[in-house]
Motif scaffolding. Sequence first.
Motif, PDB file in Angstrom:
ATOM      1  N   ALA A  62       5.621  38.511 -32.165  1.00 40.77           N
ATOM      2  CA  ALA A  62       5.672  39.954 -31.896  1.00 40.77           C
ATOM      3  C   ALA A  62       6.574  40.267 -30.720  1.00 40.77           C
ATOM      4  O   ALA A  62       7.179  41.337 -30.652  1.00 40.77           O
ATOM      5  CB  ALA A  62       4.269  40.493 -31.646  1.00 40.77           C
ATOM      6  N   LEU A  63       6.658  39.349 -29.741  1.00 42.64           N
ATOM      7  CA  LEU A  63       7.510  39.578 -28.578  1.00 42.64           C
ATOM      8  C   LEU A  63       8.915  39.017 -28.763  1.00 42.64           C
ATOM      9  O   LEU A  63       9.814  39.311 -27.980  1.00 42.64           O
ATOM     10  CB  LEU A  63       6.866  38.967 -27.332  1.00 42.64           C
ATOM     11  N   GLU A  64       9.099  38.120 -29.787  1.00 42.74           N
ATOM     12  CA  GLU A  64      10.451  37.636 -30.063  1.00 42.74           C
ATOM     13  C   GLU A  64      11.259  38.664 -30.855  1.00 42.74           C
ATOM     14  O   GLU A  64      12.464  38.815 -30.672  1.00 42.74           O
ATOM     15  CB  GLU A  64      10.370  36.328 -30.861  1.00 42.74           C
ATOM     16  N   PRO A  66      11.480  42.023 -30.760  1.00 43.95           N
ATOM     17  CA  PRO A  66      12.255  43.027 -30.009  1.00 43.95           C
ATOM     18  C   PRO A  66      13.537  42.455 -29.400  1.00 43.95           C
ATOM     19  O   PRO A  66      14.519  43.174 -29.243  1.00 43.95           O
ATOM     20  CB  PRO A  66      11.279  43.496 -28.933  1.00 43.95           C
ATOM     21  N   HIS A  67      13.503  41.149 -29.019  1.00 41.62           N
ATOM     22  CA  HIS A  67      14.727  40.538 -28.487  1.00 41.62           C
ATOM     23  C   HIS A  67      15.854  40.633 -29.533  1.00 41.62           C
ATOM     24  O   HIS A  67      16.983  41.040 -29.218  1.00 41.62           O
ATOM     25  CB  HIS A  67      14.470  39.077 -28.126  1.00 41.62           C
ATOM     26  N   ASP A  68      15.544  40.197 -30.751  1.00 41.42           N
ATOM     27  CA  ASP A  68      16.577  40.211 -31.802  1.00 41.42           C
ATOM     28  C   ASP A  68      17.039  41.642 -32.078  1.00 41.42           C
ATOM     29  O   ASP A  68      18.243  41.918 -32.238  1.00 41.42           O
ATOM     30  CB  ASP A  68      16.019  39.578 -33.084  1.00 41.42           C
ATOM     31  N   TRP A  69      16.082  42.562 -32.185  1.00 40.26           N
ATOM     32  CA  TRP A  69      16.443  43.944 -32.514  1.00 40.26           C
ATOM     33  C   TRP A  69      17.314  44.552 -31.419  1.00 40.26           C
ATOM     34  O   TRP A  69      18.305  45.219 -31.686  1.00 40.26           O
ATOM     35  CB  TRP A  69      15.173  44.759 -32.720  1.00 40.26           C
ATOM     36  N   MET A  70      16.929  44.332 -30.118  1.00 40.20           N
ATOM     37  CA  MET A  70      17.719  44.893 -29.022  1.00 40.20           C
ATOM     38  C   MET A  70      19.107  44.253 -28.968  1.00 40.20           C
ATOM     39  O   MET A  70      20.098  44.910 -28.630  1.00 40.20           O
ATOM     40  CB  MET A  70      16.997  44.696 -27.690  1.00 40.20           C
ATOM     41  N   GLY A  71      19.170  42.936 -29.288  1.00 40.76           N
ATOM     42  CA  GLY A  71      20.480  42.286 -29.300  1.00 40.76           C
ATOM     43  C   GLY A  71      21.407  42.925 -30.313  1.00 40.76           C
ATOM     44  O   GLY A  71      22.594  43.147 -30.051  1.00 40.76           O
ATOM     45  N   LEU A 209       3.325  47.254 -25.855  1.00 41.31           N
ATOM     46  CA  LEU A 209       2.804  45.946 -26.263  1.00 41.31           C
ATOM     47  C   LEU A 209       1.873  46.081 -27.465  1.00 41.31           C
ATOM     48  O   LEU A 209       1.903  45.273 -28.398  1.00 41.31           O
ATOM     49  CB  LEU A 209       2.060  45.304 -25.082  1.00 41.31           C
ATOM     50  N   ILE A 210       1.018  47.121 -27.440  1.00 35.83           N
ATOM     51  CA  ILE A 210       0.107  47.317 -28.571  1.00 35.83           C
ATOM     52  C   ILE A 210       0.901  47.603 -29.851  1.00 35.83           C
ATOM     53  O   ILE A 210       0.579  47.119 -30.947  1.00 35.83           O
ATOM     54  CB  ILE A 210      -0.880  48.467 -28.257  1.00 35.83           C
ATOM     55  N   GLU A 211       2.000  48.391 -29.702  1.00 40.77           N
ATOM     56  CA  GLU A 211       2.840  48.711 -30.859  1.00 40.77           C
ATOM     57  C   GLU A 211       3.480  47.448 -31.435  1.00 40.77           C
ATOM     58  O   GLU A 211       3.474  47.231 -32.651  1.00 40.77           O
ATOM     59  CB  GLU A 211       3.918  49.709 -30.422  1.00 40.77           C
ATOM     60  N   PHE A 212       4.045  46.580 -30.549  1.00 46.20           N
ATOM     61  CA  PHE A 212       4.653  45.331 -31.033  1.00 46.20           C
ATOM     62  C   PHE A 212       3.610  44.458 -31.716  1.00 46.20           C
ATOM     63  O   PHE A 212       3.860  43.849 -32.748  1.00 46.20           O
ATOM     64  CB  PHE A 212       5.282  44.581 -29.853  1.00 46.20           C
ATOM     65  N   GLY A 213       2.413  44.352 -31.094  1.00 41.55           N
ATOM     66  CA  GLY A 213       1.384  43.492 -31.654  1.00 41.55           C
ATOM     67  C   GLY A 213       0.905  43.965 -33.009  1.00 41.55           C
ATOM     68  O   GLY A 213       0.647  43.169 -33.915  1.00 41.55           O
TER      69      GLY A 213
END
Length: 856
Positions: A62-64, A66-71, A209-213
């Motif tokens: 879930a936290l990985e 956003p990294h790809d999307w923001m990149g 964080l709740i949204e990503f999870g």
Amino acid sequence: MQHPAPAPSAPRLGSTLSRRVLPGIVALLLVILLAAVFAIAHLADELDERALTRGRFLSGKALEAPHDWMGRSIADYAFWGDAYVNLNRQPNIDWAYEQQNAGPSLYEDFCYEGLLVINPEGETTYAVVRGELADLDAYRWIGPGLDSLIEDAREAAEDEETATGMLMVEGRPAIVAAAPLTTGGADVEEMSGLPSVMLFVDILTPERLIEFGSEYGVSQLRLADDTDPVGATFELQLQDGTPVTFAFTPERPGRHLLLLTLPILALVAFGLGLLAWLLLRQALRTARIMDASYEYLATSQQALEASEARFRDVAEAASDWIWETDSQLRLTYLSSRFEQITGHPPSAWLDRPLADLLTSDNEALQGWLSAPDDVPLRCRYRAEDGRERHCRLAARPIHRDDTLVGYRGTATDVTEETEAQARIQHLSLHDALTGLANRNRMQEYLSAVLEPLAHAPSPLTLLYIDLDRFKPVNDTLGHAAGDEVLLQVAERLRICTREHDLIARVGGDEFVMVLVGLSQREGVERLCARIVEALDDPFYYDQQRVFIGASIGVAVAPANATNANELLRCADIALYQAKADGRGTWRFYASEMDERLHERRRLEDELRTAIQEGQFVVHYQPRYLSSGLALRGAEALLRWQHPTRGLLLPETFIPLAEETGLIVPLGHWVLREACREARHWPNHAVVSVNLSPIQLRRGKLLDEVRATLIESGLPANRLELEVTESALLHDGHATLELLRDLKSLGLRVAMDDFGTGYSSLSHLRSFPFDVIKIDRSFVAGIPRSEEDNSIVHALIGLGRGLHMEVTAEGVETAEQLDVLTQAGCTEVQGFHMSHPLDPQALNALFLGAGAFADER
């Protein structure tokens, strides 16, 4: 004395059934149930452990993501020819923000809190925070590791890739994507040198964080705290290597299994137990009848044995000794406890008068024995070791055939009780730490010595002594050091006084001396000087030197008062005057001191009324850029429109407001009024507001400033808060955190009256100041004083070296202005340019100004 043998035990049917049959049945049932519970619990643990492992895996995913999307998102903006043209080096605000090519849409569409552009020199050339243009330094807003991320981004750009990482922003972890601006293959001329770097910032707020999870089926993804179980947490590394722990709420399938099955097992156990109980009930009923008579006999025998043991222990442990006398009060019997308590052998006192043992005359003892009441007699005796002890006697007459043949009684040693009462009496009148008289003893003594003054006046002098600088001793070295200093103070005061003078400790660091027969003022002044000198000398604690001091208030009876409380009040007023005159001195009470105190109280009442009725106004001291004298803004100055005394300047009432705490609501009002007025000034006009040190320590300054900015609509970058150097000395860490929080709102912070306090380079480097203001006392000496001239040049150079603006206050001549301008001073304010103006006059000045300074 031998104990009686216990009665023989008889076999009991009820006991046999209870000991053998029932425990066997219960044990069998328990083994079966425990085996079932263990199997279910083991299965539940396995299910919960698998759920935890799955939750940690999905949380990491879930936290990985956003990294790809923001990149990919930042690549669309950074590898774009138009962005390269309009944002590299010198940003085009109209294209980026106003046309929303790289502005609020990122916050509105993707919830990215920040979009920043950093040039190769590390300067933040463009920043949009939460959809609004912001003037901030990316290296201050974003925590450590930004340099490393930018370097990774430049390397990744060679493969047309971007770099992402996790850094701390505003005290929370955030996903930051970075990419250097490139032409993206467009037909655009490339600029020489390294390109600027674009940053996207997504702060991991609790909601984020709740949204990503939730996208990965993880419940309550959050930052971990001490209450989170270790199994439901996992660590990720920040860009600088610092670990950050996250937590989630795992599913508990095993717990659900237990909640479902354990009630069923409990019902089964209850049913089996009920069945066993019914089977044994009838057998136990018959057995209890047979056991009842035996139990009654055994209980009676045990009670008798306990009673005998109780009386035997009391007799052996009693602290009293028993005595008997004949009719002539000669001792005829002494118990064995007599020797244990007194140390005397009983044989040494037999046939001797009881009065000799008790150091009492025979007639008094005979009178007590003949008294009709049973009141015990308290008397003294001397033990074998020579120590005098106290005892309490109780007696009964011995009669035979209605004839008095002697007395029999007990003697209780009450030495410890008597000494404890004496200690309590002493402590009730003396200070437990120093051994000096306390307030009760002082009041009692004063009342006694003042009473004769009404009939035959004789001099009495009272000194009220208060220690200076004592509180820092407790704060820095601890209360043990404070107690040691107080003990040394008490000893020095004893040395300074006569034997019959009374010294009392009436408060934490307050002492009172009562001097009888000292009437000459010169003699009292010599004593005060001796006390001040004695307490000025260093004290020692744990090989450290401690310096305090003392202030003294003097009142004389009957000249000032003949009542104890009134005399103390007069001395207290004189002490207040001594402290007001600089401490380390003494003052005799005078009636005008009372008048000044009443005047101060009256002014305090008027000040409270003025706040309630809104009698205050704000004037403004214009601020100019030293180069070209372009109008930059104004400093808010408080005035009191007194109903009878006219317009009062701050020095008339601000010290009293700070002393009484009224500066907090008063300062809040000034802040709101200044921001409300500045909202109508030209764009980029800066308003500065002074903060009292008390405002930094009390109230909710951060919330007040935030609410004021929202209420007034004034942009935060147009507000400047001025803090004096003295405010940094009290609880520096808390003040630093508060100033950093204020800075995070986007406003500016200035150090006022720089050079007059105790600040150091460490303060300037660690505290987030934007401006230092040179005190008018240095400016006034330009150019007459070479020292002041050098100091001003040094302070300007220091400010510029720390990348801070420098403002000079109190500029009153053109010559001073020329020197400051040539030295590189940023801003000036003073009577040479303009006196303080009311809001209407200031607005007229803004309208008539030929040039106006943009925000820098």
